[in-house]
Design a protein around this motif. Structure first.
Motif, PDB file in Angstrom:
ATOM      1  N   LEU A  62      -1.708  13.033 -80.646  1.00 49.12           N
ATOM      2  CA  LEU A  62      -0.755  12.520 -81.621  1.00 49.12           C
ATOM      3  C   LEU A  62       0.644  12.826 -81.073  1.00 49.12           C
ATOM      4  O   LEU A  62       1.089  13.964 -81.134  1.00 49.12           O
ATOM      5  CB  LEU A  62      -0.940  13.207 -82.975  1.00 49.12           C
ATOM      6  CG  LEU A  62       0.095  12.815 -84.026  1.00 49.12           C
ATOM      7  CD1 LEU A  62      -0.116  11.379 -84.462  1.00 49.12           C
ATOM      8  CD2 LEU A  62       0.042  13.731 -85.214  1.00 49.12           C
ATOM      9  N   PRO A  63       1.328  11.819 -80.495  1.00 47.33           N
ATOM     10  CA  PRO A  63       2.644  12.114 -79.945  1.00 47.33           C
ATOM     11  C   PRO A  63       3.679  12.282 -81.054  1.00 47.33           C
ATOM     12  O   PRO A  63       3.495  11.770 -82.158  1.00 47.33           O
ATOM     13  CB  PRO A  63       2.951  10.889 -79.086  1.00 47.33           C
ATOM     14  CG  PRO A  63       2.156   9.789 -79.686  1.00 47.33           C
ATOM     15  CD  PRO A  63       0.941  10.411 -80.316  1.00 47.33           C
ATOM     16  N   LEU A  64       4.743  12.997 -80.748  1.00 45.30           N
ATOM     17  CA  LEU A  64       5.806  13.199 -81.736  1.00 45.30           C
ATOM     18  C   LEU A  64       6.456  11.889 -82.146  1.00 45.30           C
ATOM     19  O   LEU A  64       7.003  11.773 -83.230  1.00 45.30           O
ATOM     20  CB  LEU A  64       6.895  14.103 -81.151  1.00 45.30           C
ATOM     21  CG  LEU A  64       6.679  15.598 -81.211  1.00 45.30           C
ATOM     22  CD1 LEU A  64       7.923  16.303 -80.723  1.00 45.30           C
ATOM     23  CD2 LEU A  64       6.372  16.006 -82.636  1.00 45.30           C
ATOM     24  N   ASN A  65       6.426  10.900 -81.259  1.00 44.27           N
ATOM     25  CA  ASN A  65       7.135   9.650 -81.561  1.00 44.27           C
ATOM     26  C   ASN A  65       6.345   8.750 -82.502  1.00 44.27           C
ATOM     27  O   ASN A  65       6.841   7.698 -82.902  1.00 44.27           O
ATOM     28  CB  ASN A  65       7.474   8.909 -80.269  1.00 44.27           C
ATOM     29  CG  ASN A  65       6.237   8.440 -79.530  1.00 44.27           C
ATOM     30  OD1 ASN A  65       5.415   7.696 -80.063  1.00 44.27           O
ATOM     31  ND2 ASN A  65       6.083   8.871 -78.287  1.00 44.27           N
ATOM     32  N   ALA A  66       5.124   9.109 -82.852  1.00 50.76           N
ATOM     33  CA  ALA A  66       4.291   8.229 -83.666  1.00 50.76           C
ATOM     34  C   ALA A  66       4.947   7.929 -85.010  1.00 50.76           C
ATOM     35  O   ALA A  66       5.457   8.824 -85.670  1.00 50.76           O
ATOM     36  CB  ALA A  66       2.927   8.877 -83.900  1.00 50.76           C
ATOM     37  N   ASP A  67       4.936   6.659 -85.413  1.00 46.44           N
ATOM     38  CA  ASP A  67       5.422   6.328 -86.759  1.00 46.44           C
ATOM     39  C   ASP A  67       4.209   6.271 -87.702  1.00 46.44           C
ATOM     40  O   ASP A  67       3.071   6.421 -87.261  1.00 46.44           O
ATOM     41  CB  ASP A  67       6.244   5.028 -86.776  1.00 46.44           C
ATOM     42  CG  ASP A  67       5.513   3.851 -86.163  1.00 46.44           C
ATOM     43  OD1 ASP A  67       4.285   3.911 -86.072  1.00 46.44           O
ATOM     44  OD2 ASP A  67       6.183   2.874 -85.785  1.00 46.44           O
ATOM     45  N   GLY A  93       1.492   4.036 -86.738  1.00 49.67           N
ATOM     46  CA  GLY A  93       0.841   4.522 -85.523  1.00 49.67           C
ATOM     47  C   GLY A  93      -0.229   5.547 -85.852  1.00 49.67           C
ATOM     48  O   GLY A  93      -1.230   5.674 -85.154  1.00 49.67           O
ATOM     49  N   VAL A 135      -3.934   6.313 -84.761  1.00 51.48           N
ATOM     50  CA  VAL A 135      -4.416   7.512 -84.072  1.00 51.48           C
ATOM     51  C   VAL A 135      -5.563   8.168 -84.849  1.00 51.48           C
ATOM     52  O   VAL A 135      -6.550   8.607 -84.270  1.00 51.48           O
ATOM     53  CB  VAL A 135      -3.257   8.515 -83.873  1.00 51.48           C
ATOM     54  CG1 VAL A 135      -3.776   9.840 -83.344  1.00 51.48           C
ATOM     55  CG2 VAL A 135      -2.216   7.940 -82.933  1.00 51.48           C
ATOM     56  N   ALA A 188       7.770  20.179 -85.250  1.00 49.41           N
ATOM     57  CA  ALA A 188       8.702  19.078 -85.002  1.00 49.41           C
ATOM     58  C   ALA A 188       8.169  17.752 -85.536  1.00 49.41           C
ATOM     59  O   ALA A 188       8.874  16.753 -85.525  1.00 49.41           O
ATOM     60  CB  ALA A 188       8.991  18.957 -83.504  1.00 49.41           C
ATOM     61  N   ARG A 200      17.249  10.646 -86.811  1.00 48.96           N
ATOM     62  CA  ARG A 200      16.087   9.909 -86.352  1.00 48.96           C
ATOM     63  C   ARG A 200      15.471   9.072 -87.455  1.00 48.96           C
ATOM     64  O   ARG A 200      15.553   9.384 -88.631  1.00 48.96           O
ATOM     65  CB  ARG A 200      15.063  10.849 -85.742  1.00 48.96           C
ATOM     66  CG  ARG A 200      14.373  11.728 -86.741  1.00 48.96           C
ATOM     67  CD  ARG A 200      13.180  12.374 -86.058  1.00 48.96           C
ATOM     68  NE  ARG A 200      12.669  13.464 -86.857  1.00 48.96           N
ATOM     69  CZ  ARG A 200      11.669  14.227 -86.464  1.00 48.96           C
ATOM     70  NH1 ARG A 200      11.132  14.053 -85.289  1.00 48.96           N
ATOM     71  NH2 ARG A 200      11.233  15.195 -87.235  1.00 48.96           N
ATOM     72  N   GLY A 207      11.398  -3.921 -85.678  1.00 52.95           N
ATOM     73  CA  GLY A 207       9.942  -3.992 -85.654  1.00 52.95           C
ATOM     74  C   GLY A 207       9.385  -4.256 -87.041  1.00 52.95           C
ATOM     75  O   GLY A 207       8.602  -5.187 -87.252  1.00 52.95           O
ATOM     76  N   ALA A 208       9.849  -3.467 -88.017  1.00 54.65           N
ATOM     77  CA  ALA A 208       9.358  -3.588 -89.386  1.00 54.65           C
ATOM     78  C   ALA A 208       9.683  -4.964 -89.958  1.00 54.65           C
ATOM     79  O   ALA A 208       8.892  -5.550 -90.701  1.00 54.65           O
ATOM     80  CB  ALA A 208       9.965  -2.493 -90.255  1.00 54.65           C
ATOM     81  N   LYS A 231      16.362   0.730 -91.655  1.00 53.90           N
ATOM     82  CA  LYS A 231      15.796   2.018 -91.261  1.00 53.90           C
ATOM     83  C   LYS A 231      16.125   3.104 -92.279  1.00 53.90           C
ATOM     84  O   LYS A 231      17.201   3.109 -92.854  1.00 53.90           O
ATOM     85  CB  LYS A 231      16.372   2.444 -89.909  1.00 53.90           C
ATOM     86  CG  LYS A 231      15.851   1.600 -88.762  1.00 53.90           C
ATOM     87  CD  LYS A 231      16.487   1.996 -87.459  1.00 53.90           C
ATOM     88  CE  LYS A 231      15.851   1.205 -86.332  1.00 53.90           C
ATOM     89  NZ  LYS A 231      16.594   1.322 -85.079  1.00 53.90           N
TER      90      LYS A 231
END
Lengths: 616, 345
Positions: free
Chosen positions: A60-65, A68, A90, A106, A379, A396-397, A426
């Motif tokens: 599970l990367p930190l950048n996952a929304d 994701g 994921v 984080a 962020r 994207g959204a 955003k």
């Protein structure tokens, strides 16, 4: 990619054992690996890959929304034939596998919540409306966290086990760690092959334990012992007890036994209950919110730090006791000479900061509070339908929102026609460190008996603490007839410590001037809801008139203090008054401010540990 | 477009430790980068940009935006992995680059995201690579790294831990290798660096402005010469540059044959225990830096003198408990200790 084989990991026996144990039981859902940087947390987590054949690691990367993580609308499918299909997130991909979430502190809060929600339920809900039902996802969660970071109690409680990686203190082991590290980098296949026998044996043990696990029983007496133990260790809730049952059964299964032994229980307790304990010391001391950090002390023991006795003595040394100040003497007025005192000894500071929200676990108290940002910085944590015109478009959204409508829109040669109602903006979140202002009495009386030496040592210790937590610190000194900002809020502690060393002492005590100055510097932050902290180091004495009213010094101080009490600033009064006869002015001040009151000598974690031990 | 002439590395006056730190990383990238701390105007950025000219070539997959290494399907990006399967893949040589990460970068630009243009025009999902993709196999340079936003620092750390960038955003699921040499510069007066990030830097150098009068004059002279005629100035250093880049290439080819002996492994362990550092990164970096140092000197093995030479680059920022002091380990006392220990082995 070839992972570092678990048997090749030097030391960290308890972590390896906990991980093998987690693989052996389908009931163990989440393990947290905690430790200082460079002790192999990532390596250990990744080494779980394929120990049980077919059980893979998913990251599970930190950048996952959010999509994701849970899955969401499949763009290509909806554009092709207008059908809403979902893509796998994921969570769904980790069904039957091992999910690795590194640096848990984080992760975005929403992601952490989804993760912990599904880890115990065994299913996840896809994001967005019109999505299909819940997805099956039974996985083993391995979280990692740096020992300097913190997680909330609620999050900690979701982990069945919490184990600590350690730095090896053995020369031969250390040399072996380096050798294997370089070997792995240069020739990962070679290292894997070299340890393939050990790895095979490990797999066998785990697989045998998996088979045995359902048959392992816990005697009724031991079930009672578990709940008694949790109670004794001050563990809240029942998750700990349940984890204890699963883990002790898995331990027995790994040993090839069908019933849980006392040894299993003991081992399971250290893995399952330690991170769930409430601050024991804080209950024993009279001021509950200022308990010493038990993790800090645990860490100390871990590193095998020297005997406590001598350290405690050192603690007393930092804060020498002074002769009682007599009521009549007015050293301030007579002592106009300036003096610069050296900085006293540093020490480990107790967790003194007032809390904003829920109680945090581990070392930190108020690190980086997150706030929804309105100025297009920070962020992105999600998106929403804008309430008015926006220029912060979540592209994207927006495309995803437009996609389902494409079959009946004029696309003018493009794949997607976007209309105003599709636009999403955003949602951003900004994390910021807390601003901590130190307001220090620099008057002549502080020079008496080297009191300033101890105070400077205390401030430096506080600064160090603040530095580690990424807070901004500032320093205001009041003496003679003014309050002076010696240091504007900065993240550079280097600068702060230099200024501190140069800080002179001498003159009268304009405490109210100081408070007014500090208020002025913190009120903007306070009005934004950032809850800055003002730490006042004073004996509560005030002998310079601020306003023109006819109150006396004490009355003026207290009325100013109570008018500041609801400003949104959090106050800490550190009382520097010493001796047997005390005026207690600082106590009155802290009451008027509705702040936290601590005596200077209590600030030293070692001192408090000492006194708590005495109570016991 | 012709590349702008950069100030030649070999024309930088003084700052030997900084130059050494950069060269060691060019030789042995997995040392883990350099953090250069110092006030303004101490040639920090100049040195980093100048390093680009000296960097060796890499064998990479032709046309891969993620800079995948040629012939390494195990560690390739999702696209290259597919091409390997179809056997539709070509290799090429490329110079290592310095890829800059600007402070104003957004998360999307750093990590990479959905290619919006492609989605709108073709209706297909495609991954648009970010800075972490371009940095793979190269140098990732962050000027004023201490001012980098916390969430970007977290992302960097997340990727640095694995050397792989896993992307799960905007409906795109993609992964590509992202191994880079992290080089940061900072002015300590403007704020500190988070301990987690500090620990990730293999080496740290503190630079000061030159105190020697003659050298100061030399710095100004060269700067003016360079400004007036960059190409001509670069040309006059061409020979020096070639010698230096040859040295790097030779050292790189020598490196694989250097193995750390028990003596320096033990010395590294003793040192780390003596200084009470957390974790094992300091031992690993100490050994790697010593190996690179020996390789640069053309030696066949690394010994205690190599380790002593690099210790001031590896150790000061890893010592426990003194975030305040000007990260000076008392060098005389330490040197004596280390020589003594080395002698005892």
């Amino acid at each position: 990619m070839i992972n570092y084989p678990m048997p090749a990991v030097v030391g960290n026996r308890n972590v390896k054992r906990a991980l093998a144990c987690a693989l052996s039981s389908p009931d163990i859902r989440a393990v947290l690996i905690c430790g200082p940087p460079g002790t192999g947390k990532t390596m250990l987590a990744n080494s779980l890959d394929n120990i049980v054949p077919g059980k893979r690691t998913v990251r599970l990367p930190l950048n996952a929304d959010n999509e994701g993580v849970t899955g969401g609308l499949d763009l290509e499918s909806v554009l092709r034939d207008g059908r809403r299909r979902t893509f796998k997130g994921v969570l769904e991909r980790s069904d039957g596998n091992i999910l690795i979430a590194e640096n848990m502190s984080a992760l975005r809060e929403s992601v952490t919540n989804m993760l912990l929600d599904s880890v115990h339920k065994g299913y996840g809900l896809p994001e967005g409306d019109g999505m299909s039902g819940p997805c099956e996802c039974k996985f083993l969660l391995i979280g990692t966290i740096d020992s300097r970071e913190c997680l909330s109690d609620g999050v900690m409680d979701c982990f069945d086990m919490c184990v600590f990686t350690e730095t090896s203190e053995n020369e031969a082991d250390r040399a072996e760690i380096v050798t294997r590290h370089i070997e792995y980098e240069n020739d990962p296949e070679g290292l894997r092959d070299r340890f393939s026998d050990d790895a095979a044996r490990m797999s066998e043990t785990v697989i045998a334990a998996m088979k045995r696990y359902p048959h392992v029983t816990v005697s009724d007496g031991y079930v009672g012992a578990i709940s008694k133990l949790s109670k004794e260790l001050n563990v809240e809730g029942h998750r700990g007890d349940i984890s204890m049952m699963h883990v002790s059964r898995a331990l027995a299964a790994m040993d090839g036994r069908d019933s849980v032994s006392m040894e299993d229980l003991k081992e399971a307790a250290s893995m399952c209950l330690e991170h769930r304990r409430k601050d024991v010391a804080s209950d024993a001391s009279s001021e509950p919110e200022r308990g010493p950090d038990k993790n800090d002390s645990a860490k100390k023991d871990e590193h095998g730090d020297n005997d406590e006795g001598s350290e405690r003595e050192d603690g007393h040394e930092d804060v020498p006791s002074f002769a009682p100040d007599s009521l009549e003497s007015t050293p301030d007025a007579s002592n106009d000479a300036e003096e610069i005192f050296v900085v006293g000894r540093e020490f480990d500071v107790i967790d003194y900061m007032p809390k904003t929200r829920e109680k945090r676990h581990m070392k930190n108290s108020g690190r980086l509070d997150a706030k929804i940002s309105k100025d297009h910085s920070g962020r992105t944590v999600g998106y929403r339908i804008p309430s008015s015109r926006t220029c912060d478009i979540a592209l994207g959204a927006t495309i995803y929102a437009a996609a389902p409508h494409q079959t009946h829109r004029d696309r003018r040669g493009l794949a997607i026609a976007v209309k105003t109602e599709d636009v999403r903006e955003k949602v951003r979140e900004k994390r910021h460190g807390t601003k901590i202002m130190f307001l220090v009495d620099g008057s002549g009386s502080m020079g008496a008996e080297q009191r300033m030496v101890a105070v400077k040592g205390a401030i430096l210790s506080l600064l160090r603490e603040a530095y580690l937590e990424r807070n901004e610190v500032g320093l205001i000194v009041f003496r003679k007839n003014v309050a002076e900002a010696v240091l504007s809020p900065t993240k550079s502690v280097l600068t702060a410590s230099r200024r501190l060393a140069e800080m002179p002492t001498g003159g009268r005590t304009p405490l109210v001037h100081g408070m007014a100055k500090a208020y002025d510097m913190l009120r903007i932050d306070a009005s934004k809801g950032y809850a800055p902290i003002l730490v006042i180091l004073t004996d509560g004495r005030n002998n310079v008139k601020y306003g023109s009213g006819d109150e006396n010094f004490r009355e003026e101080m207290l009325s100013v203090a109570s008018s500041m009490s609801s400003s949104g600033i959090r106050f800490v009064v550190i009382d520097t008054e010493t001796g047997h006869v005390r005026l207690g002015l600082a106590v009155a001040l802290s009451k008027a401010l509705a702040g936290t009151y601590i005596r200077l000598e209590e600030l030293n974690a070692e001192y408090l540990k000492g006194s708590v031990n005495m109570i016991k | 477009m012709r590349r702008r002439t950069v100030y030649p590395f070999s024309a930088i006056v003084g700052q030997e430790r900084m130059k050494k730190a950069l060269l060691l990383n060019a030789i042995y990238p997995s040392i883990g980068g350099v953090l250069i701390r110092g006030e303004k105007g101490t040639a920090k950025s100049t040195a980093v940009r100048a390093l680009a000219d000296l960097l060796p070539e890499r064998h990479v997959v032709l046309g891969c935006p993620c800079g995948c290494r040629w012939g390494d399907p195990d560690n390739a990006c999702a696209d290259c992995a597919e091409k390997y399967l179809k056997n539709d893949i070509e290799g090429t040589f490329e110079h290592m680059k310095v890829v800059e990460l600007p402070l104003s970068s957004t998360e999307d630009r750093v990590v990479g995201t959905l290619d919006i243009e492609h989605a709108i025009s073709a209706g297909r999902k495609r991954f648009e690579p970010g800075i972490l993709a371009r940095a793979n196999g190269n140098i990732l340079y962050v000027d004023e790294v201490n001012l980098l936003e916390d969430n970007l620092v977290d992302l960097l750390l997340d990727v640095a831990a694995m050397g792989v960038n896993f992307v799960e955003r905007e409906g795109v699921s993609f992964s590509h290798p992202s191994r880079f040499v992290l080089i940061g510069t900072m002015n300590p007066e403007e704020g500190d660096l988070r301990p987690q990030l500090l620990d990730r830097f293999g080496l740290v150098v503190d630079v000061e402005s030159e105190h020697d009068e003659e050298r100061r004059i030399e710095i100004i002279k060269r700067l003016i010469d360079f400004e007036n005629d960059p190409a001509g100035f670069a040309e006059s250093y061409e020979k020096d540059q070639r010698i230096l880049s040859d040295d790097i290439v030779k050292a790189r080819s020598r490196l694989p044959s250097l193995h750390p002996g028990t003596d320096i492994l033990t010395l590294a362990a003793k040192t780390a225990i003596y200084l009470g550092v957390d974790g094992h990164r300091s031992d690993i970096t100490l050994i790697k830096a010593a190996l690179a140092n020996a390789a640069l000197k053309g030696k066949n093995a690394a010994d205690a003198s190599d380790m002593l030479e690099v210790s001031a680059l590896v150790l000061p920022h890893r010592m426990r408990k003194n975030p305040f002091q000007d990260s000076s380990l008392d060098s005389d006392e330490f040197n004596d200790w280390m020589m003594n220990e080395a002698g005892a082995l």
